[in-house]
Design an enzyme around this catalytic site. Structure first.
Site, PDB file in Angstrom:
ATOM      1  N   LYS A 183       6.634 -39.318  19.643  1.00  0.00           N
ATOM      2  CA  LYS A 183       7.864 -38.755  18.602  1.00  0.00           C
ATOM      3  C   LYS A 183       7.056 -37.512  17.740  1.00  0.00           C
ATOM      4  CE  LYS A 183      11.002 -40.003  15.043  1.00  0.00           C
ATOM      5  NZ  LYS A 183      11.007 -41.073  13.983  1.00  0.00           N
ATOM      6  N   LYS A 239       5.287 -43.787  19.118  1.00  0.00           N
ATOM      7  CA  LYS A 239       4.839 -42.873  17.901  1.00  0.00           C
ATOM      8  C   LYS A 239       4.153 -41.709  18.190  1.00  0.00           C
ATOM      9  CE  LYS A 239       2.372 -44.215  13.862  1.00  0.00           C
ATOM     10  NZ  LYS A 239       1.052 -44.494  13.735  1.00  0.00           N
ATOM     11  N   LYS A 297       0.760  -1.280  -0.019  1.00  0.00           N
ATOM     12  CA  LYS A 297       0.019  -0.009  -0.079  1.00  0.00           C
ATOM     13  C   LYS A 297       0.842   1.137   0.178  1.00  0.00           C
ATOM     14  CE  LYS A 297      -4.536  -0.408   2.406  1.00  0.00           C
ATOM     15  NZ  LYS A 297      -5.007  -0.616   3.633  1.00  0.00           N
TER      16      LYS A 297
END
Ligand code: TRP
Ligand code: SF4
Length: 404
Positions: free
Chosen positions: A198, A195, A121
């Site tokens: 992590k 799992k 702008k």
């Protein structure tokens, strides 16, 4: 812990880049006047913010700063109810800005929407500067240094308050942890299973180190889905994600101000950049002249041509200023060509003059005595500094400065 009640505090600032006008009065100042009775308010002239876009214009500040405060006082913002001050008189903002810059990821600033928007702008200005990129962080420092829980802003500034929350959270996370917090969090992660644990750690790193908002959302969702951790551990891991631990800096919330409906003289929003304003100290004969020469529905070339108020900027002013009877008179008179445009404008002219007259009367005493205004600013700045110093002492201590 913040030593003040954050929920009771309000902070807001305005850039001194020009005369205040009716848009400011209806969009911002009337709201301030309401807030000053309900909260402990800090209102300031954001001269450093103006510098981020208007550097190289040293004359800007001298007049605009005093004038801005005169306008505040004249409309009823009261130094009895709020601390009125100038940002650059409270250098603690700058120190907090510097300290927060150490923990704020660059990407958080680069993705603030106003950064690219404003650069686009304001193309005629060179805004590839460090100061301009850092301006939302300066705003965060403005807010956090007063432990202000509430920030009245328009929609365009909500992202800045959101950034402020993240900056506070990250700071609290890094410097506010209670002893053993890290270990507890580690144990909780292990309980999630290999799992999920992590994945949580990866997402957390992506958020805390790169500011990845999506990762934060995913990690939160992951925690919600975990079956095999206790509620306590889940809470701990939410906290570990985004701060947790002791609160040194209070997270603010935006008090969204409804966007001002105040139309300018051309029907667009009233704004200096559209050159369609009536300033608060516009001479009253000039007010009359400006409204009298406003464009109207182009269909009304002659008095006998009927018009449609919906196509006329004067109608928008009626909506801001007129009662139902007057509005009905406009609707009917315009559509039937029963009234002329000048006649139609007359109640608006009267209403604006009635609104501005007492404001301008109030302003005169301050215009005559700028030293009075300076002393109000000095007192407000002193008050602000006292509060700012307390937060800064906590921040310095938390960061391990002044320990030697
Ligand atoms: N950034 C705001 C603006 O451009 C002004 C401002 C600076 C502000 N610091 C603030 C507003 C803190 C609210 C809170 O208009
Ligand atoms: Fe606009 Fe009023 Fe004229 Fe109709 S009569 S065009 S509303 S100024």
């Amino acid at each position: 812990m913040p030593r003040v009640n954050s929920q009771q505090r309000v902070l807001s600032g305005m850039r001194p880049t020009g005369r205040l006008h009716l848009g400011h009065l209806h969009g911002v100042l009337k709201n301030w006047i309401k807030l000053q009775d309900e909260y402990e308010c800090f209102f300031f002239v954001a001269d450093w913010h103006a510098l981020t876009t208007h550097y190289g214009e040293p004359n800007l500040f001298e007049e605009n700063t005093i004038d801005m405060v005169i306008d505040w006082l004249a409309v009823g913002v009261s130094p009895e109810s709020a601390a009125l001050f100038v940002q650059s008189e409270v250098p603690e903002h700058a120190e907090l800005h510097l300290l927060l810059s150490m923990t704020t990821p660059l990407s958080w600033l680069e993705r603030v929407p106003s950064y690219k928007d404003q650069q686009e702008k304001l193309r005629e200005r060179e805004l590839d500067t460090y100061g301009f990129l850092g301006y939302p962080l300066l705003q965060a420092a403005d807010i956090l240094i007063y432990q202000s829980g509430n920030v009245p802003v328009g929609a365009d500034q909500v992202a800045h308050v959101e950034l402020t929350r993240e900056v506070a959270r990250r700071f609290n996370h890094i410097y506010g942890r209670e002893p053993g917090f890290e270990e507890h969090a580690g144990a909780a992660i292990r309980k999630m299973g290999k799992k999920a644990g992590k994945l949580y750690s990866q997402l957390r790193t992506a958020y805390t180190e790169q500011g990845d908002q999506e990762a934060l959302e995913k990690a939160r969702k992951l925690l919600t889905e975990q079956q095999n951790i206790s509620i306590e551990d889940r809470e701990r891991l939410y906290g570990y994600l985004e701060g947790g631990g002791q609160m040194i800096l209070a997270e603010p919330k935006a008090l969204l101000t409804p966007s001002s409906k105040m139309p300018g003289l051309d029907g667009q929003k009233m704004s200096k950049s559209y050159n369609n304003t009536i300033s608060l100290r516009e001479p009253l004969d000039e007010v009359k002249k400006k409204i009298s020469t406003m464009p109207t529905d182009p269909a009304r070339v002659r008095l006998v041509d009927p018009g449609d108020p919906e196509k006329c900027p004067v109608w928008q002013l009626h909506q801001a200023y007129s009662d139902e009877i007057t509005k009905n008179w406009v609707m009917e008179g315009c559509k039937s060509a029963g009234i002329g445009c000048l006649e139609c404008k007359s109640p608006v002219i009267d209403a604006v003059i009635t609104e501005l007259e007492p404001i301008q009367k109030e302003a005169v005493q301050y215009e005559k005595d700028p030293d009075l205004v300076r002393s109000i600013i000095a007192d407000g700045s002193e008050m602000a500094r006292e509060s700012a110093k307390e937060t800064l002492a906590d921040v310095r201590a938390a960061m391990g400065l002044n320990k030697w």
